[in-house]
Scaffold this motif. Sequence first.
Motif, mmCIF file in Angstrom:
data_model
loop_
_atom_site.group_PDB
_atom_site.id
_atom_site.type_symbol
_atom_site.label_atom_id
_atom_site.label_comp_id
_atom_site.label_asym_id
_atom_site.label_seq_id
_atom_site.Cartn_x
_atom_site.Cartn_y
_atom_site.Cartn_z
ATOM 1 N N HIS A 1 -11.154 4.589 5.942
ATOM 2 C CA HIS A 1 -11.018 5.089 7.330
ATOM 3 C C HIS A 1 -10.236 6.352 7.355
ATOM 4 C CE1 HIS A 1 -11.222 4.719 11.583
ATOM 5 N NE2 HIS A 1 -9.632 4.964 11.544
ATOM 6 N N CYS A 2 -9.166 6.502 6.723
ATOM 7 C CA CYS A 2 -8.322 7.602 6.503
ATOM 8 C C CYS A 2 -8.333 8.648 5.497
ATOM 9 C CB CYS A 2 -6.753 7.278 6.468
ATOM 10 S SG CYS A 2 -6.332 6.134 7.823
ATOM 11 N N CYS A 3 -9.260 8.502 4.670
ATOM 12 C CA CYS A 3 -9.558 9.254 3.389
ATOM 13 C C CYS A 3 -10.409 10.924 4.008
ATOM 14 C CB CYS A 3 -10.520 8.913 2.395
ATOM 15 S SG CYS A 3 -10.898 9.752 1.030
ATOM 16 N N PRO A 4 -9.483 11.885 3.555
ATOM 17 C CA PRO A 4 -10.155 13.096 4.113
ATOM 18 C C PRO A 4 -11.524 13.633 3.501
ATOM 19 C CG PRO A 4 -8.157 13.459 2.676
ATOM 20 C CD PRO A 4 -8.344 12.073 2.985
ATOM 21 N N GLY A 5 -12.475 14.390 3.571
ATOM 22 C CA GLY A 5 -13.504 14.668 3.248
ATOM 23 C C GLY A 5 -13.705 14.949 1.561
ATOM 24 N N ASP A 6 -12.714 15.734 1.332
ATOM 25 C CA ASP A 6 -12.847 16.480 -0.068
ATOM 26 C C ASP A 6 -12.163 15.306 -1.175
ATOM 27 O OD1 ASP A 6 -9.913 16.367 1.009
ATOM 28 O OD2 ASP A 6 -9.441 18.094 -0.508
ATOM 29 N N LEU A 7 -11.766 14.095 -0.678
ATOM 30 C CA LEU A 7 -11.519 12.865 -1.563
ATOM 31 C C LEU A 7 -12.485 11.948 -1.373
ATOM 32 C CD1 LEU A 7 -7.673 13.157 -0.743
ATOM 33 C CD2 LEU A 7 -8.834 14.394 -2.430
ATOM 34 N N LYS A 8 -12.051 10.907 -2.126
ATOM 35 C CA LYS A 8 -13.167 9.777 -2.513
ATOM 36 C C LYS A 8 -12.347 8.593 -2.811
ATOM 37 C CE LYS A 8 -17.920 8.829 -3.748
ATOM 38 N NZ LYS A 8 -18.544 8.879 -2.860
ATOM 39 N N VAL A 9 -12.791 7.214 -2.214
ATOM 40 C CA VAL A 9 -11.995 6.256 -2.366
ATOM 41 C C VAL A 9 -13.298 5.118 -3.148
ATOM 42 C CG1 VAL A 9 -10.966 3.958 -1.424
ATOM 43 C CG2 VAL A 9 -10.310 6.234 -0.558
ATOM 44 N N LEU A 10 -12.752 4.732 -4.243
ATOM 45 C CA LEU A 10 -13.733 3.742 -4.843
ATOM 46 C C LEU A 10 -13.144 2.477 -5.425
ATOM 47 C CD1 LEU A 10 -15.236 6.873 -7.164
ATOM 48 C CD2 LEU A 10 -16.315 5.632 -5.366
ATOM 49 N N VAL A 11 -13.784 1.583 -5.714
ATOM 50 C CA VAL A 11 -13.313 0.299 -6.346
ATOM 51 C C VAL A 11 -13.907 -0.128 -7.696
ATOM 52 C CG1 VAL A 11 -13.131 -0.609 -4.163
ATOM 53 C CG2 VAL A 11 -15.326 -1.053 -5.081
ATOM 54 N N ALA A 12 -13.216 -0.758 -8.461
ATOM 55 C CA ALA A 12 -13.704 -1.421 -9.702
ATOM 56 C C ALA A 12 -15.423 -1.829 -9.539
ATOM 57 C CB ALA A 12 -12.790 -2.378 -10.240
ATOM 58 N N PRO A 13 -16.189 -1.564 -10.409
ATOM 59 C CA PRO A 13 -15.816 -1.355 -11.859
ATOM 60 C C PRO A 13 -15.982 0.180 -12.082
ATOM 61 C CG PRO A 13 -18.216 -2.127 -11.710
ATOM 62 C CD PRO A 13 -17.468 -2.271 -10.388
ATOM 63 N N MET A 14 -15.550 1.157 -11.222
ATOM 64 C CA MET A 14 -15.501 2.490 -11.741
ATOM 65 C C MET A 14 -14.589 2.755 -12.800
ATOM 66 S SD MET A 14 -16.990 5.191 -10.688
ATOM 67 C CE MET A 14 -16.917 6.907 -11.334
ATOM 68 N N ASP A 15 -15.158 3.353 -13.782
ATOM 69 C CA ASP A 15 -14.209 3.522 -14.932
ATOM 70 C C ASP A 15 -13.494 4.885 -14.910
ATOM 71 O OD1 ASP A 15 -14.843 1.433 -16.552
ATOM 72 O OD2 ASP A 15 -16.700 2.529 -17.678
ATOM 73 N N TYR A 16 -12.161 4.604 -15.328
ATOM 74 C CA TYR A 16 -11.529 5.970 -15.244
ATOM 75 C C TYR A 16 -10.905 6.066 -16.916
ATOM 76 C CZ TYR A 16 -7.154 8.702 -15.234
ATOM 77 O OH TYR A 16 -6.129 9.679 -15.119
ATOM 78 N N GLN A 17 -11.426 7.030 -17.463
ATOM 79 C CA GLN A 17 -10.960 7.499 -18.909
ATOM 80 C C GLN A 17 -10.289 8.538 -18.820
ATOM 81 O OE1 GLN A 17 -14.997 7.665 -20.920
ATOM 82 N NE2 GLN A 17 -15.630 5.537 -20.153
ATOM 83 N N PRO A 18 -8.956 8.287 -18.838
ATOM 84 C CA PRO A 18 -7.738 9.514 -19.069
ATOM 85 C C PRO A 18 -7.933 10.115 -20.396
ATOM 86 C CG PRO A 18 -6.810 7.472 -18.870
ATOM 87 C CD PRO A 18 -8.221 7.140 -18.935
ATOM 88 N N THR A 19 -8.282 9.176 -21.465
ATOM 89 C CA THR A 19 -8.477 10.007 -22.815
ATOM 90 C C THR A 19 -9.650 9.423 -23.501
ATOM 91 O OG1 THR A 19 -7.207 7.987 -24.077
ATOM 92 C CG2 THR A 19 -5.705 9.567 -23.098
ATOM 93 N N PRO A 20 -9.972 10.022 -24.593
ATOM 94 C CA PRO A 20 -11.147 9.254 -25.354
ATOM 95 C C PRO A 20 -11.104 7.992 -25.720
ATOM 96 C CG PRO A 20 -10.726 11.696 -26.277
ATOM 97 C CD PRO A 20 -9.375 11.142 -25.198
ATOM 98 N N THR A 21 -9.831 7.381 -25.847
ATOM 99 C CA THR A 21 -9.622 6.005 -26.460
ATOM 100 C C THR A 21 -9.252 5.204 -25.253
ATOM 101 O OG1 THR A 21 -7.174 6.406 -26.888
ATOM 102 C CG2 THR A 21 -8.774 6.969 -28.360
#
Length: 181
Positions: free
Chosen positions: A57-77
């Motif tokens: 509801h408060c999220c600006p248009g250039d950002l996105k709010v998501l829920v699991a199971p969205m994978d976040y892969q900060p490194t290859p491992t």
Amino acid sequence: MEYVETLEPGHLTPADLETLPDDGKRYEVVDGVLLVTPSPLAIHQTAVVELTYVLRHCCPGDLKVLVAPMDYQPTPTRSVQPDVLACRREDVGRKTIVKPLLLAVEVLSQSTSLADRVLERRLYEQAGVASYWIFDPAREELTVLELEGDTYVERAVVVGKEAFEAELPFPVRIVPADLVV
């Protein structure tokens, strides 16, 4: 569990997650180790839904709010799935996000409490996630951590009907008691 036996323990990669079943469990990989979380209880799901609603509801248009199971892969491992996350819209890939998140939220449950408070906190900190929230629905308690340099600093702990007025990742008012209705 034949599918797990075909994977070499301690040497798993995020790509190996594609071979696992879609059975309601959360599968994550951290430095070659498979982490399996059981399906969440109703109190957990309620908190995720309510928090997502408030954030969207408060999220600006250039950002996105998501829920699991969205994978976040900060490194290859590493491939983790925050319960709720916020990121730049352009950072969202078809199946993963690799750039640092603006917000990662973990909703505690009996089976994840220790990992969320210690392991996930360290992973998000190392990945440069700007803000990390830990919500305990049983206690109606929100702990807010924000990155200062390369270390998380506790900005707030709010309980029950107390309100947290967030600035990161965007202005939003969170009342813990409202997340467990």
